[in-house]
Design a protein around this motif. Structure first.
Motif, PDB file in Angstrom:
ATOM      1  N   LEU A  41       0.834  -1.203   0.000  1.00  0.00           N
ATOM      2  CA  LEU A  41       0.000   0.000   0.000  1.00  0.00           C
ATOM      3  C   LEU A  41       0.866   1.250   0.000  1.00  0.00           C
ATOM      4  CD1 LEU A  41      -2.800  -1.035   2.534  1.00  0.00           C
ATOM      5  CD2 LEU A  41      -2.807  -1.220   0.036  1.00  0.00           C
ATOM      6  N   VAL A  69      -0.648  -7.994   2.825  1.00  0.00           N
ATOM      7  CA  VAL A  69      -0.541  -6.541   2.806  1.00  0.00           C
ATOM      8  C   VAL A  69       0.817  -6.100   3.347  1.00  0.00           C
ATOM      9  CG1 VAL A  69      -1.595  -4.365   3.511  1.00  0.00           C
ATOM     10  CG2 VAL A  69      -3.036  -6.398   3.201  1.00  0.00           C
ATOM     11  N   LEU A  94      -8.192  -1.468   6.289  1.00  0.00           N
ATOM     12  CA  LEU A  94      -7.961  -2.828   6.778  1.00  0.00           C
ATOM     13  C   LEU A  94      -8.910  -3.253   7.893  1.00  0.00           C
ATOM     14  CD1 LEU A  94      -4.066  -2.902   6.656  1.00  0.00           C
ATOM     15  CD2 LEU A  94      -5.707  -3.656   4.918  1.00  0.00           C
ATOM     16  N   VAL A 104      -0.918  -9.372   7.349  1.00  0.00           N
ATOM     17  CA  VAL A 104      -0.705  -7.920   7.325  1.00  0.00           C
ATOM     18  C   VAL A 104       0.653  -7.632   7.964  1.00  0.00           C
ATOM     19  CG1 VAL A 104      -1.540  -5.681   8.109  1.00  0.00           C
ATOM     20  CG2 VAL A 104      -3.169  -7.453   7.398  1.00  0.00           C
TER      21      VAL A 104
END
Ligand code: 6PG
Length: 242
Positions: A41, A69, A94, A104
């Protein structure tokens, strides 16, 4: 595969809507192809609208359970700090979608040594994605000085040829950062830039149509070896392009 595409929409909302659709399509294809989507991201303000759209409209269209992620860069602050890219992504996306907690990977910015934190993050990337770690998608923003991730003009990280993640110092506070290097970025299958607003128009022009000088215009260093680059722009950010 490969090449540079421009997707220009009239305004930030429609730009983020188009990018959200592409994100969902890519996630479904990646999950079907190899069982997961590995995405990094972006930080800053621009992606917040995108993350809100993904959380609101794509809760079921994206196979979130299969998404890994990461972050392409991070300010060297605690995860609960207002400037944390992880914190912003968590609040806007999230915590609203069913990602698996163990998939994550916030950058370890509570470690006392940023260089060691970078090495730890490299280890997590390799353990999760293999060697060399190949992300399916890296989301990036662009500063008005043509920086991207935390690759700022004049930064040694722009010329890094070995490390995948390393400390960097930003012109934009908070100044101490961790960033993906071009080695990792250019191993990705796809890199999506999200750039909106007239303040970015000159940087977009310099990056895409200016003299080749990545040390001065760091976003120029993004050239995936076996991947595509798509610029998701609104009309204002694209206004100086010829
Ligand atoms: C960060 C980002 C940085 C950002 C650009 C654009 O941590 O700040 O990684 O590269 O994408 O500075 O920021 P805005 O979207 O806020 O203009």
């Amino acid at each position: 595969m490969g090449g540079v595409r421009l997707c220009i929409s009239p305004d930030p909302e429609q730009t983020c809507q188009a990018l959200a659709r592409a994100f969902a399509d890519l996630a479904v294809r990646a999950a079907a192809d190899h069982g997961h989507l590995a995405v990094a991201l972006a930080g800053g303000q621009s992606p917040k609208r995108l993350y809100h759209i993904l959380a609101r409209d794509y809760r079921t269209a994206v196979p979130w359970e299969s998404v890994y992620v990461f972050w392409g860069d991070e300010r060297y602050v605690r995860p609960d700090h207002a400037d944390s890219n992880y914190g912003t992504s968590r609040a806007t996306l999230l915590q609203h979608v069913p990602v698996q907690t163990d998939r994550v990977f916030p950058m370890p910015t509570t470690h006392p040594d940023p260089a060691e934190a970078g090495r730890l993050y490299e280890t997590a990337l390799r353990a999760t994605l293999g060697e060399p770690p190949r992300l399916d998608l890296i989301l990036l923003g662009l500063g008005d000085d043509a920086h991207t991730a935390s690759l700022f003009p004049g930064s040694a990280a722009i010329r890094e040829t070995v490390r995948l993640v390393m400390p960097a110092h930003g012109a934009k506070p908070p100044r101490v950062r961790l960033t993906f290097t071009p080695v990792l970025i250019n191993g990705a299958a796809a890199v999506y830039f999200l750039v909106t607003g007239s303040s970015k128009a000159r940087a977009v022009k310099q990056t895409l149509q200016g003299p080749d000088d990545p040390f001065r215009y760091p976003a120029q260093v993004v050239k995936p070896r076996h991947g595509e680059v798509v610029w998701w722009l609104d009309a204002e950010a694209a206004q100086e392009l010829e």
